[in-house]
Design a protein around this motif. Structure first.
Motif, PDB file in Angstrom:
ATOM      1  N   ALA A 100      -5.985 -42.319  27.393  1.00  0.00           N
ATOM      2  CA  ALA A 100      -5.801 -43.090  26.161  1.00  0.00           C
ATOM      3  C   ALA A 100      -4.834 -44.251  26.377  1.00  0.00           C
ATOM      4  O   ALA A 100      -5.091 -45.384  25.953  1.00  0.00           O
ATOM      5  N   LEU A 101      -3.723 -43.988  27.049  1.00  0.00           N
ATOM      6  CA  LEU A 101      -2.727 -45.043  27.288  1.00  0.00           C
ATOM      7  C   LEU A 101      -3.278 -46.131  28.193  1.00  0.00           C
ATOM      8  O   LEU A 101      -3.020 -47.322  27.977  1.00  0.00           O
ATOM      9  N   LEU A 102      -4.044 -45.733  29.220  1.00  0.00           N
ATOM     10  CA  LEU A 102      -4.625 -46.737  30.113  1.00  0.00           C
ATOM     11  C   LEU A 102      -5.688 -47.556  29.380  1.00  0.00           C
ATOM     12  O   LEU A 102      -5.788 -48.777  29.570  1.00  0.00           O
ATOM     13  N   THR A 103      -6.467 -46.895  28.537  1.00  0.00           N
ATOM     14  CA  THR A 103      -7.478 -47.603  27.742  1.00  0.00           C
ATOM     15  C   THR A 103      -6.824 -48.621  26.817  1.00  0.00           C
ATOM     16  O   THR A 103      -7.270 -49.772  26.719  1.00  0.00           O
ATOM     17  N   ILE A 104      -5.756 -48.208  26.153  1.00  0.00           N
ATOM     18  CA  ILE A 104      -5.037 -49.112  25.250  1.00  0.00           C
ATOM     19  C   ILE A 104      -4.430 -50.270  26.028  1.00  0.00           C
ATOM     20  O   ILE A 104      -4.549 -51.437  25.630  1.00  0.00           O
ATOM     21  N   GLU A 154      -9.466 -46.392  17.132  1.00  0.00           N
ATOM     22  CA  GLU A 154     -10.666 -45.919  16.448  1.00  0.00           C
ATOM     23  C   GLU A 154     -11.778 -45.610  17.443  1.00  0.00           C
ATOM     24  O   GLU A 154     -12.509 -44.621  17.300  1.00  0.00           O
ATOM     25  N   MET A 155     -11.898 -46.442  18.479  1.00  0.00           N
ATOM     26  CA  MET A 155     -12.922 -46.209  19.485  1.00  0.00           C
ATOM     27  C   MET A 155     -12.608 -44.980  20.329  1.00  0.00           C
ATOM     28  O   MET A 155     -13.501 -44.243  20.732  1.00  0.00           O
ATOM     29  N   ILE A 156     -11.339 -44.755  20.610  1.00  0.00           N
ATOM     30  CA  ILE A 156     -10.932 -43.540  21.332  1.00  0.00           C
ATOM     31  C   ILE A 156     -11.299 -42.310  20.505  1.00  0.00           C
ATOM     32  O   ILE A 156     -11.813 -41.319  21.029  1.00  0.00           O
ATOM     33  N   LEU A 157     -11.042 -42.368  19.211  1.00  0.00           N
ATOM     34  CA  LEU A 157     -11.405 -41.266  18.319  1.00  0.00           C
ATOM     35  C   LEU A 157     -12.919 -41.074  18.302  1.00  0.00           C
ATOM     36  O   LEU A 157     -13.398 -39.933  18.334  1.00  0.00           O
ATOM     37  N   THR A 235      -1.876 -51.184  10.141  1.00  0.00           N
ATOM     38  CA  THR A 235      -2.730 -51.051  11.319  1.00  0.00           C
ATOM     39  C   THR A 235      -2.136 -50.106  12.355  1.00  0.00           C
ATOM     40  O   THR A 235      -2.848 -49.310  12.966  1.00  0.00           O
ATOM     41  N   LEU A 236      -0.821 -50.182  12.555  1.00  0.00           N
ATOM     42  CA  LEU A 236      -0.173 -49.283  13.516  1.00  0.00           C
ATOM     43  C   LEU A 236      -0.260 -47.831  13.053  1.00  0.00           C
ATOM     44  O   LEU A 236      -0.496 -46.921  13.860  1.00  0.00           O
ATOM     45  N   THR A 237      -0.082 -47.609  11.763  1.00  0.00           N
ATOM     46  CA  THR A 237      -0.146 -46.247  11.220  1.00  0.00           C
ATOM     47  C   THR A 237      -1.537 -45.653  11.394  1.00  0.00           C
ATOM     48  O   THR A 237      -1.693 -44.513  11.851  1.00  0.00           O
ATOM     49  N   ILE A 238      -2.565 -46.424  11.035  1.00  0.00           N
ATOM     50  CA  ILE A 238      -3.942 -45.948  11.188  1.00  0.00           C
ATOM     51  C   ILE A 238      -4.252 -45.677  12.654  1.00  0.00           C
ATOM     52  O   ILE A 238      -4.881 -44.667  13.006  1.00  0.00           O
ATOM     53  N   GLY A 239      -3.807 -46.579  13.533  1.00  0.00           N
ATOM     54  CA  GLY A 239      -4.057 -46.404  14.959  1.00  0.00           C
ATOM     55  C   GLY A 239      -3.441 -45.136  15.510  1.00  0.00           C
ATOM     56  O   GLY A 239      -4.093 -44.367  16.228  1.00  0.00           O
ATOM     57  N   ILE A 240      -2.191 -44.900  15.179  1.00  0.00           N
ATOM     58  CA  ILE A 240      -1.502 -43.699  15.656  1.00  0.00           C
ATOM     59  C   ILE A 240      -2.159 -42.435  15.108  1.00  0.00           C
ATOM     60  O   ILE A 240      -2.315 -41.432  15.817  1.00  0.00           O
ATOM     61  N   MET A 241      -2.557 -42.474  13.846  1.00  0.00           N
ATOM     62  CA  MET A 241      -3.241 -41.322  13.245  1.00  0.00           C
ATOM     63  C   MET A 241      -4.549 -41.029  13.974  1.00  0.00           C
ATOM     64  O   MET A 241      -4.879 -39.865  14.230  1.00  0.00           O
ATOM     65  N   CYS A 242      -5.292 -42.064  14.326  1.00  0.00           N
ATOM     66  CA  CYS A 242      -6.549 -41.876  15.070  1.00  0.00           C
ATOM     67  C   CYS A 242      -6.283 -41.226  16.426  1.00  0.00           C
ATOM     68  O   CYS A 242      -7.042 -40.343  16.861  1.00  0.00           O
TER      69      CYS A 242
END
Length: 258
Positions: A100-104, A154-157, A235-242
């Motif tokens: 996930a971290l590498l993808t981001i 979102e794509m990771i999710l 946006t950061l909140t939604i991203g972290i939740m995903c």
């Protein structure tokens, strides 16, 4: 997790498909800008003019993300690499976060380069110009980068839910296309369907005309600072939740999906 991350990073630089995807997007971006710049005379060309036209690339970057991010996150689902890592005693959360971290990181880096590269090249060749203050532009870039982060998450999710790259891309395309239809968007009112509209952050609708020896235009930000901060936090909140939901799904579902 560090060893898995290093291994994934090594594989990334040896993946020909990644380079082909990046090259294809660069070609599309170049042709798009060439068409857009046909509306301006050569005397007007400069870095700031390209920057105020960032919406040309901004919307397309999301289309790049919904292909690039799922491929990076999900390419090891079918070749047993993840299963092998888990069999070696690695914790599921470490296997997930390494990817996930590498993808981001990689998707953010490519997206930011795509956004800045045309303006940077124009600045080197023609100078920066005076169409917009760079600080004003950077404030909008910050909001846009946060929107990119949310889309990547979102794509990771989507990958963790569907377990398929193709189906994850299909989800991304759906979210992208919904943004093209404002009427449908207003009906659904889904906060996850804000990705395409983030490109509008670079639509500079107001400008100040300065009459000196010739007419010049200074594009100004019409986005209130408080509104910008709200968008960043959202946006950061939604991203972290995903990401957290995706991690949980990965921990409780079977990796061997062949």
């Amino acid at each position: 997790m560090r060893n898995i991350y290093k291994s994934q990073k090594y594989q990334f630089f040896r993946d020909v498909k990644m380079y082909l995807l990046i090259f294809a997007f660069i070609v599309v971006m170049v042709f798009t800008y060439i068409q857009e710049m046909n509306y301006y005379s050569k005397d007007m060309l400069c870095g700031s003019l390209i920057f105020i036209n960032s919406h040309v690339t901004a919307g397309n970057i999301f289309f790049f993300i919904i292909i690039f991010a799922p491929y990076m996150m999900g390419k090891d689902l079918s070749n047993k690499t993840m299963l092998s890592e888990l069999s070696s005693g690695n914790l599921r959360r470490n296997v997930f976060w390494a990817r996930a971290l590498l993808t981001i990181r990689n998707t953010l880096f490519c997206s930011i380069v795509f956004l800045f590269l045309p303006g940077a090249i124009a600045t080197i060749i023609y100078g920066y110009g005076s169409y917009i203050l760079f600080s004003t532009y950077l404030f909008r870039v910050l909001i846009y980068v946060c929107a990119i982060f949310k889309t990547i998450c979102e794509m990771i999710l989507a990958v963790m839910v569907t377990k398929k790259i193709s189906e994850s891309i299909a989800v991304g395309v759906f979210l992208y296309m919904v943004g093209l239809f404002p009427q449908l968007f207003n009906i659904i009112k889904n906060p996850l369907l804000l990705d395409y509209t983030a490109g509008n952050i670079f639509e500079f609708t107001l400008w100040i005309s300065h009459h000196l020896h010739s007419v010049d235009y200074l594009y100004t930000s019409v986005l209130p600072t408080n509104d910008g901060i709200i968008k960043i936090v959202y946006t950061l909140t939604i991203g972290i939740m995903c990401l957290l939901v995706a991690q949980r799904i990965f921990e409780v579902t079977d990796v061997d999906i062949s």
